[in-house]
Design a protein around this motif. Structure first.
Motif, PDB file in Angstrom:
ATOM      1  N   GLU A 147       0.846  -1.197   0.000  1.00 26.02           N
ATOM      2  CA  GLU A 147       0.000   0.000   0.000  1.00 26.02           C
ATOM      3  C   GLU A 147       0.876   1.239   0.000  1.00 26.02           C
ATOM      4  O   GLU A 147       1.726   1.418   0.863  1.00 26.02           O
ATOM      5  CB  GLU A 147      -0.907   0.002   1.224  1.00 26.02           C
ATOM      6  N   VAL A 148       0.655   2.095  -0.990  1.00 24.02           N
ATOM      7  CA  VAL A 148       1.378   3.355  -1.126  1.00 24.02           C
ATOM      8  C   VAL A 148       0.332   4.452  -1.290  1.00 24.02           C
ATOM      9  O   VAL A 148      -0.626   4.282  -2.049  1.00 24.02           O
ATOM     10  CB  VAL A 148       2.313   3.320  -2.363  1.00 24.02           C
ATOM     11  N   PRO A 149       0.482   5.590  -0.601  1.00 23.32           N
ATOM     12  CA  PRO A 149      -0.504   6.660  -0.781  1.00 23.32           C
ATOM     13  C   PRO A 149      -0.497   7.196  -2.216  1.00 23.32           C
ATOM     14  O   PRO A 149       0.542   7.263  -2.869  1.00 23.32           O
ATOM     15  CB  PRO A 149      -0.042   7.750   0.180  1.00 23.32           C
ATOM     16  N   LEU A 150      -1.657   7.542  -2.706  1.00 20.45           N
ATOM     17  CA  LEU A 150      -1.892   8.206  -3.992  1.00 20.45           C
ATOM     18  C   LEU A 150      -1.849   7.307  -5.219  1.00 20.45           C
ATOM     19  O   LEU A 150      -2.433   7.660  -6.230  1.00 20.45           O
ATOM     20  CB  LEU A 150      -0.912   9.369  -4.216  1.00 20.45           C
ATOM     21  N   VAL A 151      -1.138   6.204  -5.202  1.00 18.97           N
ATOM     22  CA  VAL A 151      -1.042   5.360  -6.392  1.00 18.97           C
ATOM     23  C   VAL A 151      -1.227   3.897  -6.016  1.00 18.97           C
ATOM     24  O   VAL A 151      -1.037   3.502  -4.881  1.00 18.97           O
ATOM     25  CB  VAL A 151       0.324   5.517  -7.112  1.00 18.97           C
ATOM     26  N   THR A 152      -1.582   3.105  -7.015  1.00 18.79           N
ATOM     27  CA  THR A 152      -1.629   1.654  -6.873  1.00 18.79           C
ATOM     28  C   THR A 152      -0.471   1.095  -7.697  1.00 18.79           C
ATOM     29  O   THR A 152      -0.365   1.365  -8.893  1.00 18.79           O
ATOM     30  CB  THR A 152      -2.966   1.102  -7.411  1.00 18.79           C
ATOM     31  N   LEU A 153       0.417   0.362  -7.055  1.00 18.68           N
ATOM     32  CA  LEU A 153       1.634  -0.084  -7.734  1.00 18.68           C
ATOM     33  C   LEU A 153       1.351  -1.030  -8.891  1.00 18.68           C
ATOM     34  O   LEU A 153       2.111  -1.050  -9.859  1.00 18.68           O
ATOM     35  CB  LEU A 153       2.584  -0.729  -6.730  1.00 18.68           C
ATOM     36  N   THR A 154       0.265  -1.773  -8.831  1.00 15.46           N
ATOM     37  CA  THR A 154      -0.048  -2.642  -9.967  1.00 15.46           C
ATOM     38  C   THR A 154      -0.425  -1.810 -11.195  1.00 15.46           C
ATOM     39  O   THR A 154      -0.051  -2.158 -12.321  1.00 15.46           O
ATOM     40  CB  THR A 154      -1.188  -3.611  -9.615  1.00 15.46           C
ATOM     41  N   LYS A 155      -1.123  -0.693 -10.978  1.00 20.53           N
ATOM     42  CA  LYS A 155      -1.463   0.190 -12.100  1.00 20.53           C
ATOM     43  C   LYS A 155      -0.223   0.892 -12.638  1.00 20.53           C
ATOM     44  O   LYS A 155      -0.090   1.094 -13.845  1.00 20.53           O
ATOM     45  CB  LYS A 155      -2.520   1.200 -11.684  1.00 20.53           C
TER      46      LYS A 155
END
Length: 62
Positions: free
Chosen positions: A29-37
């Motif tokens: 979980e990272v704020p503002l973005v989804t790492l898979t996207k």
């Protein structure tokens, strides 16, 4: 190193990093973005760079 070969190398590296993010960063979980996207976007950019490298190589030769 020619521009075509540079595009190929840079595109393959970007594509592989994007693939790694898409496959293995689903639980992070990272704020503002989804790492898979982000991984999908990087794979698209990497694919475009590889295509540009092949295009330049076909037009001029490596």
């Amino acid at each position: 190193m020619s521009k075509a070969r540079g595009n190929l190398v840079e595109g393959l590296i970007t594509l592989m990093i994007g693939l790694g993010l898409w496959l293995f960063a689903g639980d992070v979980e990272v704020p503002l973005v989804t790492l898979t996207k982000v991984g999908v976007v990087m794979m698209c950019v990497g694919g475009a760079l590889v295509a540009a490298g092949f295009w330049r190589a076909a037009r001029r030769g490596i």
